[in-house]
Design an enzyme around this catalytic site. Structure first.
Site, PDB file in Angstrom:
ATOM      1  N   TYR A 126       5.927  -7.424  17.446  1.00  0.00           N
ATOM      2  CA  TYR A 126       5.877  -6.494  16.311  1.00  0.00           C
ATOM      3  C   TYR A 126       6.748  -5.268  16.564  1.00  0.00           C
ATOM      4  O   TYR A 126       7.599  -4.906  15.736  1.00  0.00           O
ATOM      5  CB  TYR A 126       4.429  -6.068  16.060  1.00  0.00           C
ATOM      6  CG  TYR A 126       4.260  -5.139  14.878  1.00  0.00           C
ATOM      7  CD1 TYR A 126       4.184  -5.646  13.577  1.00  0.00           C
ATOM      8  CD2 TYR A 126       4.185  -3.756  15.057  1.00  0.00           C
ATOM      9  CE1 TYR A 126       4.030  -4.800  12.490  1.00  0.00           C
ATOM     10  CE2 TYR A 126       4.036  -2.905  13.980  1.00  0.00           C
ATOM     11  CZ  TYR A 126       3.954  -3.432  12.702  1.00  0.00           C
ATOM     12  OH  TYR A 126       3.821  -2.577  11.623  1.00  0.00           O
ATOM     13  N   ARG A 129      -9.625  -7.035   7.015  1.00  0.00           N
ATOM     14  CA  ARG A 129     -10.495  -7.822   7.876  1.00  0.00           C
ATOM     15  C   ARG A 129     -11.450  -6.892   8.602  1.00  0.00           C
ATOM     16  O   ARG A 129     -11.157  -5.706   8.779  1.00  0.00           O
ATOM     17  CB  ARG A 129      -9.649  -8.628   8.861  1.00  0.00           C
ATOM     18  CG  ARG A 129      -8.848  -9.747   8.195  1.00  0.00           C
ATOM     19  CD  ARG A 129      -8.045 -10.525   9.227  1.00  0.00           C
ATOM     20  NE  ARG A 129      -6.922  -9.745   9.707  1.00  0.00           N
ATOM     21  CZ  ARG A 129      -5.733  -9.727   9.110  1.00  0.00           C
ATOM     22  NH1 ARG A 129      -5.544 -10.415   8.004  1.00  0.00           N
ATOM     23  NH2 ARG A 129      -4.747  -9.013   9.607  1.00  0.00           N
ATOM     24  N   GLU A 164       0.822  -1.214   0.000  1.00  0.00           N
ATOM     25  CA  GLU A 164       0.000   0.000   0.000  1.00  0.00           C
ATOM     26  C   GLU A 164       0.855   1.263   0.000  1.00  0.00           C
ATOM     27  O   GLU A 164       0.645   2.165  -0.805  1.00  0.00           O
ATOM     28  CB  GLU A 164      -0.934  -0.001   1.220  1.00  0.00           C
ATOM     29  CG  GLU A 164      -1.898  -1.181   1.281  1.00  0.00           C
ATOM     30  CD  GLU A 164      -2.954  -1.117   0.196  1.00  0.00           C
ATOM     31  OE1 GLU A 164      -3.069  -0.083  -0.470  1.00  0.00           O
ATOM     32  OE2 GLU A 164      -3.673  -2.119   0.030  1.00  0.00           O
ATOM     33  N   THR A 165       1.829   1.350   0.900  1.00  0.00           N
ATOM     34  CA  THR A 165       2.684   2.531   0.947  1.00  0.00           C
ATOM     35  C   THR A 165       3.604   2.582  -0.259  1.00  0.00           C
ATOM     36  O   THR A 165       3.801   3.647  -0.854  1.00  0.00           O
ATOM     37  CB  THR A 165       3.532   2.540   2.236  1.00  0.00           C
ATOM     38  OG1 THR A 165       2.684   2.442   3.379  1.00  0.00           O
ATOM     39  CG2 THR A 165       4.341   3.833   2.329  1.00  0.00           C
ATOM     40  N   LYS A 208      10.489  -4.225  14.848  1.00  0.00           N
ATOM     41  CA  LYS A 208      10.628  -2.934  14.173  1.00  0.00           C
ATOM     42  C   LYS A 208      11.753  -2.110  14.800  1.00  0.00           C
ATOM     43  O   LYS A 208      12.560  -1.483  14.096  1.00  0.00           O
ATOM     44  CB  LYS A 208       9.312  -2.156  14.257  1.00  0.00           C
ATOM     45  CG  LYS A 208       8.168  -2.764  13.449  1.00  0.00           C
ATOM     46  CD  LYS A 208       8.446  -2.723  11.964  1.00  0.00           C
ATOM     47  CE  LYS A 208       7.240  -3.178  11.151  1.00  0.00           C
ATOM     48  NZ  LYS A 208       7.498  -3.152   9.693  1.00  0.00           N
ATOM     49  N   ARG A 254      10.083  -9.638  -5.241  1.00  0.00           N
ATOM     50  CA  ARG A 254      10.092 -11.083  -5.524  1.00  0.00           C
ATOM     51  C   ARG A 254       9.367 -11.445  -6.807  1.00  0.00           C
ATOM     52  O   ARG A 254       9.416 -12.600  -7.241  1.00  0.00           O
ATOM     53  CB  ARG A 254       9.474 -11.842  -4.359  1.00  0.00           C
ATOM     54  CG  ARG A 254       8.047 -11.466  -4.044  1.00  0.00           C
ATOM     55  CD  ARG A 254       7.537 -12.177  -2.792  1.00  0.00           C
ATOM     56  NE  ARG A 254       6.177 -11.774  -2.442  1.00  0.00           N
ATOM     57  CZ  ARG A 254       5.080 -12.264  -2.985  1.00  0.00           C
ATOM     58  NH1 ARG A 254       5.183 -13.204  -3.915  1.00  0.00           N
ATOM     59  NH2 ARG A 254       3.897 -11.839  -2.610  1.00  0.00           N
TER      60      ARG A 254
END
Length: 279
Positions: A183, A218, A69-70, A187, A92
């Site tokens: 997470y 979701r 998205e970014t 980061k 990839r």
């Protein structure tokens, strides 16, 4: 008719309550809002001059995660501003684009499990952008660490070895290598590991909740984004940011000349810079 009238009345009261709740929460959270670590309010006046000066240097860049998205919006912003003589997408798989705007793009397909075999793809770039990432839900804990830390760090190492002097990393609000949450810990760890590589300039972007309609969203994610969109609309900018502003901030920040080699742009910094760039 009475039933319909009752439903309309109930809906109206619910929406009214939700609006009041959002305003109350926004006012409360303002006490905890991030302070702006960098001032960008006057940037808009000079950005065109800075871009022109940068453009004349004939620099090249690469983007990791251009399918995300970014990354997609970052690519669009870079093409629109035309500050690089060459843009390379490293990923990839080959991406498909339509239109003459994309015809001069260079694409390098690599196997992230064997990045050393593709070192040539990372050579000769002046600036690197990394929007690469996944989630624990999609890849599992081990897969998440492999993508968001191992792939990102190895790419940065190869880029540094290949002559890249400026690296821009999309991270996350709250990133901290000492965090108890996987997470945020991952980061924070990759931020620290890339900083140790010693780029001439290293910019970290820590957005909060990204306001974007994901194709694979979701229900819980959709509701969260709607909530933070409402909070953002009443002036609270520490927890969320439109994804377009993240891309704009990354491009505009590229041409700025900060005094420090490493800088961290928190969510509010990103929003301020992104909005200034859009003026």
């Amino acid at each position: 008719m009475p039933v319909i009238k009752l439903l309309c009345t109930t809906l109206g009261k619910t929406l009214g309550f939700f609006t009041v709740l959002v305003v109350f929460i926004a006012a409360t959270l303002n006490y905890f809002e991030d302070s702006e670590t960098v001032k960008y309010t006057s940037m808009a006046e000079d950005i065109k001059t800075l871009e022109e000066n940068f453009r004349q240097q004939n620099k090249s860049c690469f983007i990791l995660g251009a399918s995300g998205e970014t990354g997609k919006l970052l690519l669009q912003e870079l093409l629109e501003h035309n500050i690089f003589s060459k843009i390379t997408l490293i990923g990839r798989r080959q991406l498909t684009f339509e239109g003459k705007t994309y015809e001069n793009l260079v694409q390098e397909v690599v196997d992230f499990e064997k990045l050393d075999d593709y070192a040539a793809a990372f050579q000769g770039h002046d600036v690197g952008y990394c929007c690469l990432g996944t989630t624990r839900a999609k890849a599992g804990a081990e897969g998440f660490v492999r993508v968001d830390h191992d792939y990102v760090l190895k790419s940065a190492e190869l880029a540094k070895a290949g002559g890249c002097t400026q690296f821009h990393l999309e991270s996350s609000r709250g990133a901290d290598k000492k965090s108890g949450f996987l997470y945020l810990k991952v980061k924070g760890q990759v931020e620290a590991d890339i900083e140790a590589l010693g780029f001439d300039r290293f910019a970290i972007y820590r957005p909060g909740v990204l306001l974007v309609d994901r194709q694979e969203s979701r229900p819980a994610e959709w509701m969260a984004r709607k909530f933070f969109s409402a909070v953002s609309a009443v002036g609270y900018r520490s927890m969320s940011v439109p994804i377009q502003e993240v891309a704009k901030a990354m491009v505009s920040n590229t041409v700025l000349q900060p005094e420090q080699k490493m800088e961290i742009l928190e969510n509010k910094d990103i929003a301020t810079l992104g909005k200034s760039a859009g003026k």
